[in-house]
Design a protein around this motif. Structure first.
Motif, short mmCIF file in Angstrom:
data_model
loop_
_atom_site.label_atom_id
_atom_site.label_comp_id
_atom_site.label_asym_id
_atom_site.label_seq_id
_atom_site.Cartn_x
_atom_site.Cartn_y
_atom_site.Cartn_z
N THR A 19 5.79 6.24 -9.06
CA THR A 19 4.54 6.69 -8.44
C THR A 19 4.52 6.05 -7.06
O THR A 19 5.37 5.19 -6.77
CB THR A 19 3.29 6.23 -9.23
N PRO A 20 3.57 6.39 -6.21
CA PRO A 20 3.53 5.73 -4.89
C PRO A 20 3.39 4.20 -4.98
O PRO A 20 3.76 3.50 -4.03
CB PRO A 20 2.30 6.35 -4.22
N ASP A 21 2.90 3.69 -6.11
CA ASP A 21 2.71 2.25 -6.25
C ASP A 21 3.64 1.58 -7.25
O ASP A 21 3.58 0.37 -7.44
CB ASP A 21 1.26 1.94 -6.67
N ASP A 22 4.47 2.35 -7.95
CA ASP A 22 5.34 1.79 -9.00
C ASP A 22 6.78 2.19 -8.76
O ASP A 22 7.10 3.39 -8.67
CB ASP A 22 4.89 2.29 -10.37
N ILE A 23 7.64 1.17 -8.69
CA ILE A 23 9.06 1.38 -8.37
C ILE A 23 9.90 0.55 -9.32
O ILE A 23 9.59 -0.62 -9.57
CB ILE A 23 9.34 0.94 -6.91
N ASP A 24 10.95 1.13 -9.86
CA ASP A 24 11.93 0.38 -10.63
C ASP A 24 13.15 0.17 -9.74
O ASP A 24 13.57 1.08 -9.03
CB ASP A 24 12.34 1.14 -11.90
N VAL B 90 8.49 -3.05 -9.73
CA VAL B 90 7.71 -3.47 -8.56
C VAL B 90 6.43 -2.65 -8.55
O VAL B 90 6.46 -1.43 -8.73
CB VAL B 90 8.51 -3.24 -7.26
N ARG B 91 5.32 -3.35 -8.36
CA ARG B 91 4.02 -2.66 -8.27
C ARG B 91 3.34 -3.08 -6.98
O ARG B 91 3.13 -4.27 -6.74
CB ARG B 91 3.13 -3.01 -9.45
N ILE B 92 3.02 -2.10 -6.15
CA ILE B 92 2.27 -2.38 -4.93
C ILE B 92 0.82 -2.59 -5.34
O ILE B 92 0.20 -1.71 -5.97
CB ILE B 92 2.42 -1.25 -3.90
N THR B 93 0.29 -3.76 -5.02
CA THR B 93 -1.04 -4.14 -5.49
C THR B 93 -2.11 -4.02 -4.41
O THR B 93 -3.30 -4.02 -4.73
CB THR B 93 -1.03 -5.57 -6.04
N ASP B 94 -1.70 -3.94 -3.15
CA ASP B 94 -2.68 -3.85 -2.08
C ASP B 94 -2.01 -3.27 -0.85
O ASP B 94 -0.87 -3.61 -0.53
CB ASP B 94 -3.25 -5.23 -1.76
N ALA C 253 0.89 -5.87 -0.28
CA ALA C 253 1.18 -6.89 -1.29
C ALA C 253 1.82 -6.20 -2.50
O ALA C 253 1.48 -5.06 -2.82
CB ALA C 253 -0.09 -7.61 -1.71
N PHE C 254 2.75 -6.90 -3.13
CA PHE C 254 3.36 -6.34 -4.33
C PHE C 254 3.77 -7.45 -5.28
O PHE C 254 3.93 -8.61 -4.89
CB PHE C 254 4.55 -5.44 -3.99
N VAL D 228 3.61 -10.86 -0.09
CA VAL D 228 2.82 -10.14 0.92
C VAL D 228 3.69 -9.94 2.15
O VAL D 228 4.37 -10.86 2.60
CB VAL D 228 1.55 -10.93 1.31
N VAL D 229 3.66 -8.72 2.67
CA VAL D 229 4.33 -8.41 3.94
C VAL D 229 3.21 -8.17 4.95
O VAL D 229 2.41 -7.26 4.78
CB VAL D 229 5.22 -7.17 3.81
N GLY D 230 3.16 -9.02 5.95
CA GLY D 230 2.14 -8.90 6.99
C GLY D 230 2.73 -8.38 8.29
O GLY D 230 3.88 -8.68 8.61
#
Length: 120
Positions: A40-45, A63-67, A75-76, A95-97
């Motif tokens: 999904t756009p927020d869930d990656i294996d 991997v789950r994008i959380t924000d 954030a993931f 977090v990637v800023g």
């Protein structure tokens, strides 16, 4: 173990954000990525092979994008286990800023608050 990296990209923040929002593109820049499946756009294996000194391991992780704050931060969390080589598990909150600089974009990659990379 806590890991932090900061680097500058000679591209505007909007372009860097667009790149970060495409997991397939990012995976091409991460050493050891063997396989990537966007669920999904927020869930990656992802399947990643890594070496630390004489030890090698291949990890399967979710991997789950959380924000997402567009053009500012993403954030993931990543949770996985070794599927080959050294035994262990991995858990990371990252977090990637992004921030504009005079010549492009500064990218700061590090643990979320007290989050850390855990190998067990």
């Amino acid at each position: 173990m806590k890991l932090r990296e900061e680097f500058e990209v000679a591209q505007p923040v909007a372009d860097v954000w667009a790149f970060l929002d495409r997991p397939e593109a990012v995976a091409g820049c991460v050493p050891g990525v063997e396989q990537l499946s966007v669920l999904t756009p927020d869930d990656i294996d992802v399947r990643v092979k890594q070496s630390v000194g004489p030890m090698n391991a291949t990890f399967a992780a979710s991997v789950r994008i959380t924000d997402r704050e567009p053009e500012r931060r993403m954030a993931f969390t990543a949770v996985g286990k070794s599927v080959r080589g050294a035994a262990g598990n991995v858990r990371a909150e990252v977090v990637v800023g992004l921030r504009a600089s005079a010549t492009g974009t500064v990218v700061d990659v590090g643990p979320e608050a007290d989050g850390q990379l855990v190998l067990s």
